[in-house]
Design an enzyme around this catalytic site. Structure first.
Site, PDB file in Angstrom:
ATOM      1  N   VAL A 272     -61.510 -20.904  -2.604  1.00  0.00           N
ATOM      2  CA  VAL A 272     -60.111 -21.094  -2.213  1.00  0.00           C
ATOM      3  C   VAL A 272     -59.265 -19.874  -2.584  1.00  0.00           C
ATOM      4  O   VAL A 272     -58.138 -19.736  -2.099  1.00  0.00           O
ATOM      5  CB  VAL A 272     -59.551 -22.381  -2.861  1.00  0.00           C
ATOM      6  CG1 VAL A 272     -59.296 -22.193  -4.350  1.00  0.00           C
ATOM      7  CG2 VAL A 272     -58.298 -22.865  -2.158  1.00  0.00           C
TER       8      VAL A 272
ATOM      9  N   ALA B 112     -59.324 -28.733  -4.720  1.00  0.00           N
ATOM     10  CA  ALA B 112     -60.150 -27.720  -5.385  1.00  0.00           C
ATOM     11  C   ALA B 112     -59.520 -27.310  -6.708  1.00  0.00           C
ATOM     12  O   ALA B 112     -58.358 -26.885  -6.744  1.00  0.00           O
ATOM     13  CB  ALA B 112     -60.313 -26.506  -4.476  1.00  0.00           C
TER      14      ALA B 112
ATOM     15  N   TYR C  16     -55.411 -26.759 -19.003  1.00  0.00           N
ATOM     16  CA  TYR C  16     -55.643 -27.556 -17.797  1.00  0.00           C
ATOM     17  C   TYR C  16     -54.366 -28.259 -17.356  1.00  0.00           C
ATOM     18  O   TYR C  16     -54.001 -28.235 -16.177  1.00  0.00           O
ATOM     19  CB  TYR C  16     -56.749 -28.579 -18.055  1.00  0.00           C
ATOM     20  CG  TYR C  16     -56.975 -29.528 -16.914  1.00  0.00           C
ATOM     21  CD1 TYR C  16     -57.568 -29.084 -15.728  1.00  0.00           C
ATOM     22  CD2 TYR C  16     -56.596 -30.864 -17.009  1.00  0.00           C
ATOM     23  CE1 TYR C  16     -57.763 -29.953 -14.663  1.00  0.00           C
ATOM     24  CE2 TYR C  16     -56.797 -31.736 -15.948  1.00  0.00           C
ATOM     25  CZ  TYR C  16     -57.379 -31.270 -14.776  1.00  0.00           C
ATOM     26  OH  TYR C  16     -57.574 -32.134 -13.730  1.00  0.00           O
TER      27      TYR C  16
ATOM     28  N   ASN D 237     -57.502 -41.521 -14.920  1.00  0.00           N
ATOM     29  CA  ASN D 237     -58.938 -41.348 -15.185  1.00  0.00           C
ATOM     30  C   ASN D 237     -59.759 -41.953 -14.052  1.00  0.00           C
ATOM     31  O   ASN D 237     -59.939 -43.172 -14.000  1.00  0.00           O
ATOM     32  CB  ASN D 237     -59.300 -41.983 -16.527  1.00  0.00           C
ATOM     33  CG  ASN D 237     -58.722 -41.213 -17.692  1.00  0.00           C
ATOM     34  OD1 ASN D 237     -57.523 -41.284 -17.951  1.00  0.00           O
ATOM     35  ND2 ASN D 237     -59.544 -40.457 -18.400  1.00  0.00           N
TER      36      ASN D 237
END
Length: 370
Positions: free
Chosen positions: A60, A80, A181, A210
């Site tokens: 990407v 992605a 993250y 989750n």
């Protein structure tokens, strides 16, 4: 036949289920995926990628590949990403490149393409410690002090020591970014929504909690916690739980997530919004480990509670899904017990390389476990 959808990361866990959901509802589907070895060890497309989807193998971050993938596309689902809180804390350049730069390259290409709507996968990780109650008052907890964690005091507390009660987290909760993250997912979300406003495109962000279900990458030690537990059970090893296992999370089945993505592509009220996608229920990580042990017949493998803290982890976070219900007409359909039984049945036919201890040793070596 409806419109054509590009799913970046479409050969991954959530992406492949989304591709199947879209094909089942008469969309044309194109997948862009780099088949990263951490998820696809042999570098070949997995069998679970639906045969009706066109697959382009590429990165990407590559402008030419992205431009080619966007040709004739009406809608984009951008999934992605490099996934994993722990690994993001030491592979900082890779996570920032894939998640932040990859989204930037895609958005620049979208500015030149005739794409009507773009959906980006965001994450519950940006909420940090979620929302909590202190008596009659709702509070947004600060990160737990490292001294408290080293002392094995896991629960969220007020400055004077009162334990806070976790409550469902709505989208209005301010970001609290505890990991690389989380920062990257927040950047992906905001870049996409800013792009949509500036270019007059329909943009929507979905904050996944989750996600679990069949086709998870079992040999990736930084993937979802249920996949990690499944890998341990397949190798007849006990699941490892950080802190005391009392962390509460919201586990949502991947088919529900795929349906929420499709609804977000179709709903006239979704553009411009960031929306939680979850089950609306909370469970402790220890309860989840024990549920999977029962479903897989591995109750003899008592969970190993490490009693240590991992950098970037949070204590409690589970979702308020009122907005998804109102804007998308979303309602979770897969009960947890049914989803766990299905996951156990799928696990029975799998082989996993258990890299959990190796990953934890790497975190410890870098001083990211206390």
């Amino acid at each position: 036949m409806k419109e054509t959808v590009l799913v970046t990361g479409g050969a991954g866990f959530i992406g492949s289920h989304l591709a199947r959901e879209l094909l089942d509802h008469d969309y044309r589907v194109r997948i862009l995926d780099n088949l990263t070895p951490q998820v696809h060890p042999d570098g070949t497309p997995p069998a679970y990628v639906p045969p009706g989807a066109e697959l382009i193998v590429g990165d990407v971050r590559d402008r030419e590949t992205v431009a080619r993938a966007l040709q004739g596309v009406d809608l984009v689902c951008h999934l992605a990403a490099a996934v994993g809180v722990g690994q993001s804390m030491y592979e900082i350049e890779r996570y920032t490149s894939i998640n932040n730069l990859g989204t930037a390259v895609l958005l620049e290409a979208l500015a030149q393409a005739d794409v009507r709507r773009v959906l980006v996968a965001s994450s519950m990780s940006l909420y940090g410690e979620g929302l909590a109650r202190d008596g009659d008052r709702l509070v947004e907890p600060e990160e737990r002090p490292i001294e408290q964690l080293k002392a094995g005091q896991w629960e969220l507390r007020t400055p004077d020591g009162r334990v806070l009660e976790p409550v469902p987290t709505p989208e209005t909760k301010r970001p609290s970014l505890s990991s690389i993250y989380a920062l990257g997912k927040y950047d992906q979300e905001r870049m996409t929504l800013i792009f949509g406003r500036a270019y007059g495109r329909e943009a929507v962000a979905l904050r996944f909690f989750n996600v679990y279900g069949p086709d998870q990458a079992l040999s990736n030690p930084y993937t979802g916690v249920l996949a990690i537990f499944g890998s341990r059970f397949l190798n007849d090893r006990p699941p490892m739980l950080f802190e005391d296992g009392g962390q509460r999370r919201d586990f949502v089945h991947v088919r529900d997530v795929a349906r929420a993505c499709r609804l977000a592509l179709e709903s006239p009220r979704a553009p411009g919004q960031a929306i939680n996608v979850a089950s609306g229920e909370s469970r402790s990580v220890l309860d989840v480990a024990q549920a999977l042990a029962r479903a897989t017949g591995k109750t003899h493998l008592t969970p190993h509670v490490v009693g240590k803290y991992r950098a970037g982890d949070i204590r409690h976070c589970f979702a308020d899904i009122t907005l998804a219900r109102d804007l998308l007409g979303f309602e979770p359909r897969v009960p947890f017990e049914e989803g766990i039984a299905e996951l156990a049945e799928w696990l029975a036919g799998q082989i996993a390389v258990d890299r959990v201890e190796q990953a934890n040793e790497e975190l410890s070596r870098r001083g990211l476990v206390a």
